[in-house]
Design a protein around this motif. Structure first.
Motif, PDB file in Angstrom:
ATOM      1  N   ALA A 105       0.864  -1.276  -0.088  1.00  0.00           N
ATOM      2  CA  ALA A 105      -0.050   0.114  -0.135  1.00  0.00           C
ATOM      3  C   ALA A 105       0.958   1.184  -0.178  1.00  0.00           C
ATOM      4  O   ALA A 105       0.604   2.246  -0.777  1.00  0.00           O
TER       5      ALA A 105
ATOM      6  N   GLY B  85      -2.107   5.229  -5.148  1.00  0.00           N
ATOM      7  CA  GLY B  85      -3.539   5.320  -4.637  1.00  0.00           C
ATOM      8  C   GLY B  85      -3.891   4.178  -3.920  1.00  0.00           C
ATOM      9  O   GLY B  85      -3.340   3.250  -3.900  1.00  0.00           O
ATOM     10  N   PRO B  86      -5.253   4.200  -3.864  1.00  0.00           N
ATOM     11  CA  PRO B  86      -5.932   2.989  -3.078  1.00  0.00           C
ATOM     12  C   PRO B  86      -5.941   1.983  -4.205  1.00  0.00           C
ATOM     13  O   PRO B  86      -5.976   2.043  -5.341  1.00  0.00           O
ATOM     14  N   PRO B  87      -6.011   0.717  -3.748  1.00  0.00           N
ATOM     15  CA  PRO B  87      -6.131  -0.583  -4.825  1.00  0.00           C
ATOM     16  C   PRO B  87      -7.515  -0.481  -5.353  1.00  0.00           C
ATOM     17  O   PRO B  87      -8.658   0.171  -4.874  1.00  0.00           O
ATOM     18  N   ARG B  88      -7.490  -1.110  -6.731  1.00  0.00           N
ATOM     19  CA  ARG B  88      -8.623  -0.977  -7.451  1.00  0.00           C
ATOM     20  C   ARG B  88      -9.050  -2.611  -7.736  1.00  0.00           C
ATOM     21  O   ARG B  88      -8.247  -3.391  -7.890  1.00  0.00           O
TER      22      ARG B  88
ATOM     23  N   GLU C 277      -6.852 -10.028  -0.271  1.00  0.00           N
ATOM     24  CA  GLU C 277      -6.398  -9.267   0.733  1.00  0.00           C
ATOM     25  C   GLU C 277      -5.446  -9.826   1.388  1.00  0.00           C
ATOM     26  O   GLU C 277      -4.764  -9.378   2.561  1.00  0.00           O
TER      27      GLU C 277
ATOM     28  N   ASP D  15      -7.422  -7.348  -6.063  1.00  0.00           N
ATOM     29  CA  ASP D  15      -7.023  -5.893  -6.030  1.00  0.00           C
ATOM     30  C   ASP D  15      -5.868  -5.536  -6.630  1.00  0.00           C
ATOM     31  O   ASP D  15      -4.685  -6.078  -6.295  1.00  0.00           O
TER      32      ASP D  15
ATOM     33  N   TYR E 148      -2.730  -2.775  -7.302  1.00  0.00           N
ATOM     34  CA  TYR E 148      -2.082  -1.784  -7.031  1.00  0.00           C
ATOM     35  C   TYR E 148      -1.050  -1.229  -7.921  1.00  0.00           C
ATOM     36  O   TYR E 148      -0.274  -1.933  -8.356  1.00  0.00           O
TER      37      TYR E 148
END
Length: 419
Positions: free
Chosen positions: A308, A313-316, A338, A323, A325
């Motif tokens: 992270a 930015g935040p994961p998509r 996760e 997810d 990154y």
């Protein structure tokens, strides 16, 4: 009177019963044990607290314990693995007190563990040592009432052995994970198949032609390497144990340090039971589009925080349980489930035929511990008695209609004599 529960939707019970009964078809060993438990009631009056994956296979184990006379309270051992319909079926159809919801937060997870411990259990069924840990930290008032328990994961057994070595363990625990049948079916065949199942469901990627990095060459890692190679992948193994590394090399796998393997892996899978197996420096070396998956129980094997920190930015969420990154240099790394157990977070875990043997070992070990309740052994980590493992294998062979030879009297005499 309904049993206490905290589940997502009681209306899912009928669907859950169908799922449980479907799994039962592939669990003949546990089914035979359950039929005997119904007749003999060896667990009558016993209170059991369980921390396990809330799946249809687990439901069949708890059915056997319940019909053997036990009172059972269940909490989830992984927030992503709970099947809400199975939880509803356990409550409505099988009289098991369930406190589990899919994707619950950490606070709810912790509260549910304390709730099942609040039933005052005599036996604990653990999956990662969480119940045992809480008994020794937050609920020490329960210690005198616990006569023993079972642990079914490598990670949990490691924690228990450390507790025993430090003199902290206050009641006997049986390492169900360490039976020959469990290691063979659950760890090797089960993890090997179900982990790749989770990866393929989450990504729809083709395994053939990919370079798959397997971190750890224990029973789980061996199964993963075998299955990945069987599907056409080039397999690289990373290890810290010289003996296991040599074993991997002699089986034809490339063996590299993670610092080198990370740069060539299309799919990187951890299966070690340790933490920080994939760290920041490894993430820095990975190729664009690399897929990261964990099959080592706890979500500490891949350093998700480091991932992270490197993202812009935040994961998509590119697919369910996947997810993406995007890093500062434009590379994209895809984390599955996760960083939690990918076979349960992105799929359904081991096939029922695999869990049949693991849960048969649990059921028979619970029966063995119940018989010792009046005079339990000293606090320590114990192996499952060999007779239980032999009984499980014998029942499985019978279910498969496979016959084997028996020793003649002359052979028995020859093998038992030193002359």
């Amino acid at each position: 009177m309904p049993v206490p529960h905290d589940i997502a939707d009681p209306g899912l019970a009928q669907a859950g019963v169908g799922r449980v009964e479907w799994a039962q078809r592939s669990m003949p060993v546990l089914d035979r044990i359950r039929a005997r438990f119904v007749r003999e009631r060896p667990l009558a009056g016993l209170r059991i607290a369980a921390c396990m994956h809330v799946t249809a296979e687990t439901a069949n184990l708890l059915r056997a314990l319940r019909e053997g006379g036990a009172e059972v309270a269940l909490a989830a051992s992984n927030p992503l693995s709970t099947q809400d319909d199975t939880a509803a079926a356990l409550v409505a159809a099988y009289d098991v007190a369930v406190h589990a919801r899919s994707r619950m937060d950490a606070a709810t997870y912790h509260r549910n563990l304390l709730t099942v411990l609040g039933t005052g259990p005599q036996l604990l069924l653990d999956d990662g040592c969480d119940l045992v840990n809480l008994c020794h930290t937050e609920r020490t008032d329960l210690l005198d009432g616990v006569v023993g328990g079972c642990e079914q994961t490598t990670t949990g057994v490691i924690r228990l052995r450390r507790m025993a070595a430090e003199g902290a363990l206050r009641f006997p625990m049986v390492a169900v994970n360490d039976t020959a049948t469990k290691r063979m079916f659950d760890n090797r065949y089960g993890t090997g198949q179900s982990t790749l199942d989770g990866i393929m469901r989450a990504t729809n990627t083709l395994i053939a032609g990919q370079t798959v990095v397997v971190a750890g060459f224990g029973y789980c890692g061996r199964g993963l390497a075998e299955r990945a190679r069987g599907m056409g992948a080039r397999v690289v193994v990373t290890e810290v144990d010289p003996v296991k590394a040599l074993d991997a090399a002699m089986q034809g796998y490339a063996v590299l340090p993670m610092a080198e393997a990370a740069a060539v892996g299309d799919i990187v899978i951890t299966a070690t039971g340790s933490r920080d197996v994939v760290r920041g420096e490894h993430l820095d070396a990975m190729k664009d589009g690399a897929i990261l998956a964990n099959s080592g129980h706890f979500d500490v094997e891949i350093d998700v925080a480091a991932l992270a920190e490197r993202a812009v930015g935040p994961p998509r969420g590119v697919r369910p349980h996947a997810d993406e990154y995007v890093l500062a240099d434009g590379r994209r790394l895809v984390l599955l489930a996760e960083g939690r157990l990918v076979n349960l977070g992105a799929a359904e875990g081991h096939p029922a035929a695999v869990m049949d043997l693991s849960f048969a070992a649990q059921a028979l070990t619970v029966e063995w511990l119940a018989a010792l309740a009046a005079d339990p052994p000293a606090p320590d980590v114990y192996e499952v008695p060999d007779a239980i493992d032999t009984e499980i294998a014998t029942l499985r062979l019978a279910a498969l209609d496979i016959r084997i030879d028996t020793l003649t009297e002359a052979q028995q005499e020859y093998l038992s004599s030193w002359r």
